[in-house]
Design a protein around this motif. Structure first.
Motif, PDB file in Angstrom:
ATOM      1  N   GLU A  18       0.825  -1.198   0.000  1.00 54.79           N
ATOM      2  CA  GLU A  18       0.000   0.000   0.000  1.00 54.79           C
ATOM      3  C   GLU A  18       0.867   1.258   0.000  1.00 54.79           C
ATOM      4  OE1 GLU A  18      -3.718   2.347   0.593  1.00 54.79           O
ATOM      5  OE2 GLU A  18      -2.809   0.861  -0.727  1.00 54.79           O
ATOM      6  N   ARG A  34       1.983   1.757  -3.439  1.00 51.91           N
ATOM      7  CA  ARG A  34       0.897   2.288  -4.266  1.00 51.91           C
ATOM      8  C   ARG A  34       0.846   3.807  -4.143  1.00 51.91           C
ATOM      9  NH1 ARG A  34      -4.083   4.363  -3.946  1.00 51.91           N
ATOM     10  NH2 ARG A  34      -4.160   4.195  -1.677  1.00 51.91           N
ATOM     11  N   TRP A  89      -9.295   2.223  -7.290  1.00 55.03           N
ATOM     12  CA  TRP A  89      -8.827   2.446  -5.926  1.00 55.03           C
ATOM     13  C   TRP A  89      -9.767   3.475  -5.270  1.00 55.03           C
ATOM     14  CZ3 TRP A  89      -5.142  -0.937  -4.670  1.00 55.03           C
ATOM     15  CH2 TRP A  89      -4.307  -1.427  -5.690  1.00 55.03           C
ATOM     16  N   ARG A 102      -4.649   2.402   3.206  1.00 51.44           N
ATOM     17  CA  ARG A 102      -5.406   1.242   3.667  1.00 51.44           C
ATOM     18  C   ARG A 102      -4.712  -0.044   3.227  1.00 51.44           C
ATOM     19  NH1 ARG A 102     -11.254   3.317   1.423  1.00 51.44           N
ATOM     20  NH2 ARG A 102     -11.612   4.980   2.957  1.00 51.44           N
ATOM     21  N   GLU A 153      -5.439  -2.934   3.878  1.00 51.60           N
ATOM     22  CA  GLU A 153      -6.429  -3.976   3.593  1.00 51.60           C
ATOM     23  C   GLU A 153      -6.823  -4.042   2.125  1.00 51.60           C
ATOM     24  OE1 GLU A 153      -6.360  -2.962   7.784  1.00 51.60           O
ATOM     25  OE2 GLU A 153      -6.567  -1.725   5.988  1.00 51.60           O
ATOM     26  N   ARG A 154      -6.405  -3.075   1.332  1.00 48.33           N
ATOM     27  CA  ARG A 154      -6.652  -3.166  -0.118  1.00 48.33           C
ATOM     28  C   ARG A 154      -5.944  -4.378  -0.725  1.00 48.33           C
ATOM     29  NH1 ARG A 154      -8.279   2.229  -1.825  1.00 48.33           N
ATOM     30  NH2 ARG A 154      -7.424   3.859  -0.467  1.00 48.33           N
ATOM     31  N   GLU A 199      -9.435  -8.635  -2.177  1.00 46.34           N
ATOM     32  CA  GLU A 199      -9.449  -7.319  -2.807  1.00 46.34           C
ATOM     33  C   GLU A 199      -8.569  -7.296  -4.052  1.00 46.34           C
ATOM     34  OE1 GLU A 199     -11.196  -4.474  -2.125  1.00 46.34           O
ATOM     35  OE2 GLU A 199     -12.358  -5.826  -0.844  1.00 46.34           O
ATOM     36  N   THR A 200      -7.433  -7.936  -3.984  1.00 45.48           N
ATOM     37  CA  THR A 200      -6.524  -7.976  -5.132  1.00 45.48           C
ATOM     38  C   THR A 200      -7.185  -8.646  -6.323  1.00 45.48           C
ATOM     39  OG1 THR A 200      -4.578  -8.005  -3.688  1.00 45.48           O
ATOM     40  CG2 THR A 200      -4.288  -8.809  -5.945  1.00 45.48           C
ATOM     41  N   ARG A 238      -9.424  -6.492  -8.754  1.00 41.34           N
ATOM     42  CA  ARG A 238      -8.850  -5.421  -9.574  1.00 41.34           C
ATOM     43  C   ARG A 238      -8.220  -5.971 -10.840  1.00 41.34           C
ATOM     44  NH1 ARG A 238      -7.167  -3.701  -4.355  1.00 41.34           N
ATOM     45  NH2 ARG A 238      -5.196  -4.795  -4.652  1.00 41.34           N
ATOM     46  N   TYR A 240      -1.894  -2.253 -10.262  1.00 40.86           N
ATOM     47  CA  TYR A 240      -0.793  -2.061  -9.312  1.00 40.86           C
ATOM     48  C   TYR A 240       0.496  -2.498  -9.989  1.00 40.86           C
ATOM     49  CZ  TYR A 240       2.026  -2.578  -5.050  1.00 40.86           C
ATOM     50  OH  TYR A 240       3.002  -2.469  -4.086  1.00 40.86           O
TER      51      TYR A 240
END
Length: 454
Positions: free
Chosen positions: A305, A308, A351, A358, A360-361, A366-367, A370, A375
């Motif tokens: 994160e 990111r 996002w 966060r 927790e993304r 969650e991954t 997307r 990413y």
């Protein structure tokens, strides 16, 4: 359909880039104003096209050519051709050889004790400064990352690693100064002369390790050099590869760790949860072993994160080899394509509330929701970073050593401003106070609200 973008200017886009504070922020502004695909003037490349949508990026993923003009400032570092822009036919076998050394667990596990020793030495030094005033994270951590990669690339076969680190810093400073056209602080020729002497020392050091490998006296002491020697690479290509690896490592691990500590300093709830995980996994041990790294899942999510929000390398570049269709747009051959990693990572379509920090993304669930190119901190396709797996091991190890021992707080009155200096740097370093962890300072891993990234 014509690609949207600002009107061309007589200065080739120099003023607009300068007004934005660098290419990374300029691309954020361009995409906010014109959408996911933008045409703009890029000094040194004429006109470029920037693509910030991960689905549209799929059309470009196979391109294996970099624009030579953008990387020409690195030409003096390399003797056998600029590795950053070598032709695709030459790049593919070279990449395969490098990955054979860099990507494997045995190599990472073998070097972990030395990496731990170096990280612990930095922690010991910071311990002496604990509660006494701020430390400059990026300066110390990039020096640490150079020491780590120097040991990895040369296999510990250099008698004076600090001189190698100092020599590389001299070379890097000189050549990045040429990229950004900084005014020289030394008399004419002085800085360049020191850089040439430093470069000669680096090449001589690598040559000694290569000779040792060829003679069989220290076979296997450097996984990278050993793989290239076994593959029949020329001495010049081996020297160039070590230089390229040090360049990449200098602007990945240390910078990523420093931005992560910066974010944790402003988000104590996340720092508490990281500390709780470290205590559960490591117990009373001060550092993880290789198997532990796989169990530090929340630490890994936090690092991801952070990269990111602050990708160490804020953009990448390719050059189209033929006509290319990207969404509704036709892009001609020979066009410079910019990958605006920061703008991709801040795309609100993928996002939500992108400015928020966060971790927790990065849960598996969650991954999976997307697009795969949402990413991309280590780049895209056949020119992505060969050392990505090694960089993650190094960064997670350093974070584990530091966060098991310390809490970090922002230095009062110090403003952290991201700037683009080939990497996403901080204008006046990232200054933080270091505090030893105690039982009553830490509240385990209780979840809490994640404040916005600042």
């Amino acid at each position: 359909m014509d690609i949207p973008g600002p009107e061309p200017r007589a200065d080739g886009g120099v003023a607009a880039l300068a007004a934005a504070g660098g290419l990374h922020t300029y691309q954020l502004r361009l995409h906010a104003a014109y959408g996911p695909v933008v045409r703009f003037q890029l000094p040194g490349a004429g006109e470029a096209v920037s693509v910030a949508d991960p689905v549209l990026l799929e059309a470009t993923v196979g391109i294996d050519r970099r624009p030579e003009r953008l990387f020409a400032f690195l030409d003096p570092l390399f003797e056998a051709g600029n590795l950053q822009a070598m032709p695709a036919g030459e790049h593919t076998p070279w990449r395969r050889q490098v990955l054979s050394a860099l990507a494997g667990r045995p190599s990472h596990e073998r070097h972990l004790p030395r990496f731990t020793e170096l990280a612990t030495a930095l922690a010991d030094r910071w311990d002496e400064q604990a509660d006494h005033g701020p430390v400059g994270l990026q300066k110390d951590l990039t020096t640490l990352s150079l020491r780590m990669i120097c040991g990895y690339a040369l296999g510990g076969d250099t008698a004076d690693p600090d001189r190698v680190v100092a020599a590389f810093e001299a070379v890097l400073t000189e050549h990045l100064g040429r990229l950004h056209q900084d005014p020289p602080s030394d008399p004419p020729g002085t800085s360049a002369g020191r850089a040439e002497e430093a470069l000669a020392h680096l090449r001589a050091t690598v040559d000694r390790v290569v000779r040792a490998h060829r003679s069989g006296g220290r076979a296997g002491s450097s996984d990278l050099i050993g793989a290239l020697v076994e593959a029949g690479a020329s001495p010049a290509r081996i020297r160039d590869t070590v230089m390229a690896m040090m360049l990449a490592a200098h602007h990945t691990t240390g910078v990523a760790v420093s931005w992560t500590l910066h974010l944790l300093g402003g988000h104590p709830e996340v720092a508490d949860r990281v500390a709780g995980e470290l205590d559960r996994v490591l117990g009373d041990r001060a550092a993880p072993d290789y198997a532990d790294l796989r169990r530090l899942r929340y630490l890994e999510m936090t690092l991801k994160e952070s990269m990111r929000l602050y990708p160490p390398g804020p953009y990448g570049a390719r050059e189209t080899t033929g006509p290319l269709t990207v969404g509704d747009y036709e892009i001609p051959a020979g066009t410079t394509i910019l990958y605006p990693f920061w703008a991709i990572h801040m795309n609100p379509d993928h996002w939500p509330e992108p400015e928020e920090f966060r971790p927790e993304r990065f849960t598996p669930e969650e991954t999976a929701r997307r697009p795969r190119l949402a990413y991309v901190p280590f780049g895209i396709g056949p020119r992505s970073c060969e050392g990505a797996a090694l960089a993650m091991v190094e960064a997670e190890l350093v974070l584990a050593v530091l966060l098991k021992r310390f809490r970090f707080r922002p230095a009062p009155g110090h403003r952290v401003t991201p700037v683009e200096r080939f990497v996403l740097w901080a204008a006046d370093d990232i200054r933080m106070t270091v505090h030893r962890r105690t039982a009553n300072q830490d509240r385990g891993d209780a979840p809490g609200r994640r404040p916005a990234a600042g």
